[in-house]
Motif scaffolding. Structure first.
Motif, mmCIF file in Angstrom:
data_model
loop_
_atom_site.group_PDB
_atom_site.id
_atom_site.type_symbol
_atom_site.label_atom_id
_atom_site.label_comp_id
_atom_site.label_asym_id
_atom_site.label_seq_id
_atom_site.Cartn_x
_atom_site.Cartn_y
_atom_site.Cartn_z
ATOM 1 N N ALA A 85 0.827 -1.211 0.000
ATOM 2 C CA ALA A 85 0.000 0.000 0.000
ATOM 3 C C ALA A 85 0.858 1.257 0.000
ATOM 4 O O ALA A 85 0.356 2.361 0.236
ATOM 5 C CB ALA A 85 -0.938 -0.002 1.203
ATOM 6 N N ASN A 86 2.149 1.078 -0.279
ATOM 7 C CA ASN A 86 3.124 2.168 -0.279
ATOM 8 C C ASN A 86 3.432 2.696 1.118
ATOM 9 O O ASN A 86 4.064 3.737 1.256
ATOM 10 C CB ASN A 86 2.705 3.319 -1.206
ATOM 11 C CG ASN A 86 3.293 3.150 -2.599
ATOM 12 O OD1 ASN A 86 4.230 2.360 -2.794
ATOM 13 N ND2 ASN A 86 2.758 3.870 -3.562
ATOM 14 N N ALA A 87 2.973 1.994 2.143
ATOM 15 C CA ALA A 87 3.381 2.309 3.514
ATOM 16 C C ALA A 87 4.643 1.495 3.783
ATOM 17 O O ALA A 87 4.630 0.509 4.508
ATOM 18 C CB ALA A 87 2.277 1.966 4.502
ATOM 19 N N MET A 88 5.742 1.911 3.160
ATOM 20 C CA MET A 88 6.946 1.080 3.107
ATOM 21 C C MET A 88 7.839 1.239 4.312
ATOM 22 O O MET A 88 8.560 0.332 4.681
ATOM 23 C CB MET A 88 7.771 1.439 1.859
ATOM 24 C CG MET A 88 7.130 1.009 0.569
ATOM 25 S SD MET A 88 8.344 1.072 -0.755
ATOM 26 C CE MET A 88 7.314 0.508 -2.113
ATOM 27 N N SER A 89 7.817 2.429 4.877
ATOM 28 C CA SER A 89 8.810 2.780 5.890
ATOM 29 C C SER A 89 8.178 2.832 7.264
ATOM 30 O O SER A 89 7.026 3.260 7.426
ATOM 31 C CB SER A 89 9.391 4.154 5.544
ATOM 32 O OG SER A 89 10.050 4.714 6.665
ATOM 33 N N ALA A 90 8.958 2.442 8.265
ATOM 34 C CA ALA A 90 8.476 2.584 9.640
ATOM 35 C C ALA A 90 8.170 4.046 9.969
ATOM 36 O O ALA A 90 7.387 4.330 10.870
ATOM 37 C CB ALA A 90 9.500 2.025 10.622
ATOM 38 N N SER A 91 8.754 4.971 9.210
ATOM 39 C CA SER A 91 8.424 6.384 9.450
ATOM 40 C C SER A 91 6.955 6.655 9.124
ATOM 41 O O SER A 91 6.334 7.532 9.727
ATOM 42 C CB SER A 91 9.327 7.309 8.633
ATOM 43 O OG SER A 91 9.058 7.190 7.253
ATOM 44 N N ASN A 92 6.398 5.914 8.162
ATOM 45 C CA ASN A 92 4.965 6.043 7.868
ATOM 46 C C ASN A 92 4.142 5.503 9.030
ATOM 47 O O ASN A 92 3.166 6.135 9.462
ATOM 48 C CB ASN A 92 4.588 5.275 6.603
ATOM 49 C CG ASN A 92 5.354 5.687 5.355
ATOM 50 O OD1 ASN A 92 5.729 4.840 4.552
ATOM 51 N ND2 ASN A 92 5.604 6.965 5.188
ATOM 52 N N TRP A 93 4.530 4.343 9.533
ATOM 53 C CA TRP A 93 3.766 3.686 10.595
ATOM 54 C C TRP A 93 3.842 4.509 11.880
ATOM 55 O O TRP A 93 2.846 4.693 12.574
ATOM 56 C CB TRP A 93 4.276 2.256 10.828
ATOM 57 C CG TRP A 93 4.636 1.524 9.553
ATOM 58 C CD1 TRP A 93 4.116 1.745 8.313
ATOM 59 C CD2 TRP A 93 5.609 0.482 9.397
ATOM 60 N NE1 TRP A 93 4.709 0.885 7.398
ATOM 61 C CE2 TRP A 93 5.618 0.116 8.027
ATOM 62 C CE3 TRP A 93 6.463 -0.184 10.277
ATOM 63 C CZ2 TRP A 93 6.468 -0.888 7.522
ATOM 64 C CZ3 TRP A 93 7.303 -1.176 9.781
ATOM 65 C CH2 TRP A 93 7.300 -1.524 8.415
ATOM 66 N N ALA A 94 5.047 5.013 12.167
ATOM 67 C CA ALA A 94 5.206 5.889 13.330
ATOM 68 C C ALA A 94 4.525 7.229 13.079
ATOM 69 O O ALA A 94 4.022 7.873 14.007
ATOM 70 C CB ALA A 94 6.684 6.089 13.641
ATOM 71 N N GLY A 95 4.489 7.638 11.809
ATOM 72 C CA GLY A 95 3.857 8.907 11.447
ATOM 73 C C GLY A 95 2.375 8.912 11.770
ATOM 74 O O GLY A 95 1.848 9.868 12.347
ATOM 75 N N TRP A 96 1.682 7.800 11.430
ATOM 76 C CA TRP A 96 0.238 7.813 11.741
ATOM 77 C C TRP A 96 -0.024 7.628 13.232
ATOM 78 O O TRP A 96 -1.026 8.122 13.742
ATOM 79 C CB TRP A 96 -0.545 6.869 10.855
ATOM 80 C CG TRP A 96 -0.331 5.388 10.970
ATOM 81 C CD1 TRP A 96 -0.468 4.622 12.088
ATOM 82 C CD2 TRP A 96 0.010 4.487 9.909
ATOM 83 N NE1 TRP A 96 -0.224 3.294 11.778
ATOM 84 C CE2 TRP A 96 0.072 3.180 10.444
ATOM 85 C CE3 TRP A 96 0.273 4.648 8.544
ATOM 86 C CZ2 TRP A 96 0.385 2.048 9.690
ATOM 87 C CZ3 TRP A 96 0.585 3.526 7.793
ATOM 88 C CH2 TRP A 96 0.634 2.239 8.357
ATOM 89 N N ILE B 298 9.538 14.013 6.383
ATOM 90 C CA ILE B 298 9.697 12.636 5.894
ATOM 91 C C ILE B 298 8.321 11.985 5.795
ATOM 92 O O ILE B 298 7.881 11.594 4.720
ATOM 93 C CB ILE B 298 10.618 11.822 6.821
ATOM 94 C CG1 ILE B 298 12.014 12.476 6.900
ATOM 95 C CG2 ILE B 298 10.720 10.371 6.332
ATOM 96 C CD1 ILE B 298 12.796 12.494 5.602
ATOM 97 N N SER B 299 7.637 11.860 6.906
ATOM 98 C CA SER B 299 6.258 11.352 6.901
ATOM 99 C C SER B 299 5.542 12.070 8.039
ATOM 100 O O SER B 299 5.837 11.823 9.205
ATOM 101 C CB SER B 299 6.253 9.829 7.086
ATOM 102 O OG SER B 299 4.970 9.293 6.825
#
Ligand SMILES: [Zn+2]
Lengths: 389, 131
Positions: free
Chosen positions: A146-157, A207-208
């Motif tokens: 889903a293009n949520a590739m990086s832990a920065s995305n997961w931590a971002g949300w 970054i995110s």
């Protein structure tokens, strides 16, 4: 209740970005330093453990397993293990503690080695799970495609939800980043030592959201070794043993980054509650905090998970100056991973031990006797309480 | 190109339901528990009779982030990711690639609806603001 295990030595290689040095050279250097620290020799080591074992999930993530290290260092062991599934990067230290407590070994060499800085390329970025593979399985197959590739995305949300509920701002996260940089300026081995102002922090690229460049830790090449010894064996070592007072590994939610009912909490909250149920000590007894900071947002989560402040109160706790230099509950006194480099929690524990042995130099916390260490983010978490008697 | 999920017995209905325009969620045939990611066994009651059912395809943004960093050479940025609570499947969230919206406009509480993008044998759920 106290576990009959202690940390007796730590060692870190000369870490850096793009060092060009093979992982084994970093590992050997860290092992040599840890043995010197503990006053032990190679032949005293009768156990070895690592996280996660040799793995190529992402570039440079874990180039060495126990087999290669046993071979290269000529170790003859009574017990060996690698722990890919467990309470974060702390898992090898936890199982080593159990190994010495049950008599499987006396002195266990626990290690973490990474070459993420040297190994990443434009097409295979560090810490992107499954990078370069055509098909993915497991929990990240619901994120990465889903293009949520990086832990920065997961931590971002996680951070977006937390800020929404509790009114935390980028400035609060900036206080974490700049505070840790201030510590790093007194740590010769930190990879980022230049002064970092709030203006620098706020001006850096995103970054995110809401996480920017200085909210993210720094991929490095390096290795760290922590020696876990049986309580009776620890008395033979050069330093005062650092007793493992309690460990916490509980996890009550799914092993995913999006399904936990309340994403203003994370696995750390379960692990820390578990830890405090195993000791009579309290957060107020703690002198030094080593909190996983793969992203700055994890620091307030860990503060709340350990109970240094209440749920949603971390922003005020941080703004009141408790966690930076001179604060009552100093966090990541070596600069953490944000400024020190990403040794996947081992570097944070190395710093906590350095503090408890009074060798923190210009960043030393006066008469530090107790420390907590929390490793991991999202659903991944392991917690430890250490004391120097 | 983005990596694709490996199709397995437990996840095929989820990843291919979009061919019929349907968001398929796994439910336990015994206790009705909604299961995501899909599993072969119900984590609540260990029943193995797992049924995929179409849900309405709408949901509510629980949280979101805007990604600015190109993690792969062909990744176009910025774009929004949302964590969406799925209507009709209590407790189920999906990580959602947001399309058809200004990335900065995505907000907690916003109602979204699913759409699908087909790559190879996978129909990716993507989410856009509901009209
Ligand atoms: Zn069931």
């Amino acid at each position: 209740m106290t576990m009959s295990a202690a940390i007796t030595g730590v060692g870190m290689s000369d870490i850096g970005r793009k060092t060009g040095r093979p992982a084994m050279i970093h590992l050997a250097e860290a092992a040599r330093r840890a043995l010197d620290c503990a006053g032990l020799t190679r032949d005293d080591i009768d156990g070895i453990c690592t996280y996660p074992g040799k793995a190529d999930n992402s570039p440079g993530m874990s180039p060495l397993g126990t087999g290669e290290v046993r071979n290269a260092l000529g170790l003859k062991t009574r017990w060996h293990s690698a722990v890919p599934d467990g309470p974060a990067q702390m898992a090898p230290i936890m199982v080593a503690a159990m190994a010495v407590a049950t008599g499987q070994a006396r002195h266990v060499l626990c290690f973490r080695a990474l070459t993420e800085s040297s190994s990443q390329t434009a097409t295979r970025r560090a810490s992107i799970p499954g990078a370069g593979r055509a098909r993915l399985g497991g929990w990240y197959s619901y994120l990465v495609p889903a293009n949520a590739m990086s832990a920065s995305n997961w931590a971002g949300w996680m951070a977006t939800r937390y800020c929404h509920e509790f009114g935390m701002t980028r400035e609060h996260l900036g206080m974490v980043a700049t505070g840790q940089r201030a510590f790093a300026q007194h740590n010769p081995s930190a990879v980022m030592q230049a002064p970092l102002t709030m203006e620098d922090y706020l001006g850096a690229r995103m970054i995110s959201s809401p996480l920017g460049l200085f909210d993210c830790d720094v991929p490095i090449d390096g290795a760290c070794v922590v020696i876990v010894s049986a309580a009776d064996a620890a008395r033979d070592c050069a330093r005062t043993p650092l007793t493992i007072e309690a460990l916490g590994s509980a996890l009550g939610s799914q092993e995913t980054w999006d399904q936990r009912a309340d994403l203003t909490t994370m696995g750390a909250h379960d692990a820390c509650a578990d830890l405090w149920s195993r000791t009579d000590m309290k957060p107020a007894d703690v002198d030094v905090l080593a909190l996983y900071d793969g992203f700055s947002i994890f620091v307030p989560y860990w503060l709340e998970a350990f109970g240094f402040c209440g749920h949603g109160e971390a922003k005020d706790f941080i703004a009141d100056g408790h966690i930076g230099p001179g604060g009552r509950f100093p966090v990541n006194t070596g600069g953490g991973q944000l400024s020190g480099g990403r040794l996947h929690g081992f570097g944070l524990l190395h710093e906590a031990c350095t503090q408890l042995w009074g060798q923190g130099g210009g960043r030393q916390v006066a008469d530090a006797k107790t420390a907590v260490c929390g490793m991991g983010g999202g659903f991944i978490a392991g917690a430890m309480l250490l004391r120097r008697d | 190109m983005r990596p694709l999920p490996e199709l397995t017995p437990e996840n095929t209905a989820f990843w291919t339901g979009g061919a019929q325009g349907r968001l398929m969620i796994a439910f336990c045939g015994a206790c009705r528990h909604a299961i995501h990611p899909p599993q072969l066994v119900c984590p609540e009651c260990w029943n193995e009779a797992i049924e995929f059912k179409p849900v309405s395809g709408t949901g509510t943004v629980y949280s979101h982030t805007v990604n600015h960093q190109p993690w792969a050479p062909d990744m176009a940025v910025p774009f929004a990711l949302a964590v969406v609570d799925v209507d009709g499947a209590p407790g189920v969230r999906v990580t959602a690639e947001v399309v058809g919206a200004d990335p900065e406009s995505v907000a907690i509480g916003q109602t979204m609806r699913v759409t699908f993008a087909n790559i190879d044998d996978i129909w990716f759920p993507q989410w856009e603001p509901a009209p």
